[in-house]
Design a protein around this motif. Structure first.
Motif: not given
Length: 171
Positions: A129-145, A157-159
């Protein structure tokens, strides 16, 4: 198996990675904290059975003044936090289907740890739902969290799961 990282080390790691142009460094950090708070809110909703508006109100009134491992939640982008939480709740059926499609055939979403489910749901919502946020940013953020809560295996697994959701949602 390694120990989960401290929240401070995860935040430091993300500070060097996130590139959500045209956001400033302060705005990127505010979004990172909003993502963390959204994961916590979804976890709380699931365990306590509280409604979305109740939890958003509680975070706005009480939690965003809290200090977690030296990180002030007051720095969070509260609007983005509310967008994530409301978005996940509103689209949960579709989001869960998107995540389930990326789990091994013998795994059910309900079988995962509640925090892991919250991480995956938040990440999947942003990817869908947020195509304005780069996929790499989203994935990196949640992997780090994920690394703040779990060992390396869960972060991987999250990655993998979010990468699959991204391919399905964004091509």
């Amino acid at each position: 198996m390694s120990d989960p990282n401290s929240l401070q080390s995860v935040m430091a790691q993300l500070a060097g990675k996130a590139d959500e142009a045209p956001l400033s460094g302060k705005q990127r950090r505010a979004r990172t904290i909003a993502r963390l708070a959204a994961v916590q809110a979804l976890y709380q909703m699931e365990l306590a059975g509280e409604g979305v508006e109740t939890v958003i109100d509680e975070f706005s009134r009480h939690r965003f003044d809290a200090d977690i491992e030296g990180q002030m939640l007051a720095e969070a982008d509260e609007d983005y936090f509310a967008q994530i939480v409301r978005g996940v709740v509103t689209g949960q059926v579709e989001i869960d289907a998107a995540v389930k499609a990326r789990l091994a055939s013998n795994w059910r979403l309900e079988r995962l740890d509640a925090t892991l489910r919250a991480l995956l749901r938040c990440g999947a919502w942003e990817l869908r739902d947020r195509p304005d946020t780069p996929r790499e940013v989203v994935i990196d953020e949640y992997v780090e969290l994920a690394k703040a809560f779990f060992a390396e295996a869960e972060a991987k697994f999250v990655n993998a799961a979010l990468d699959g959701v991204a391919r399905d949602a964004r091509g």
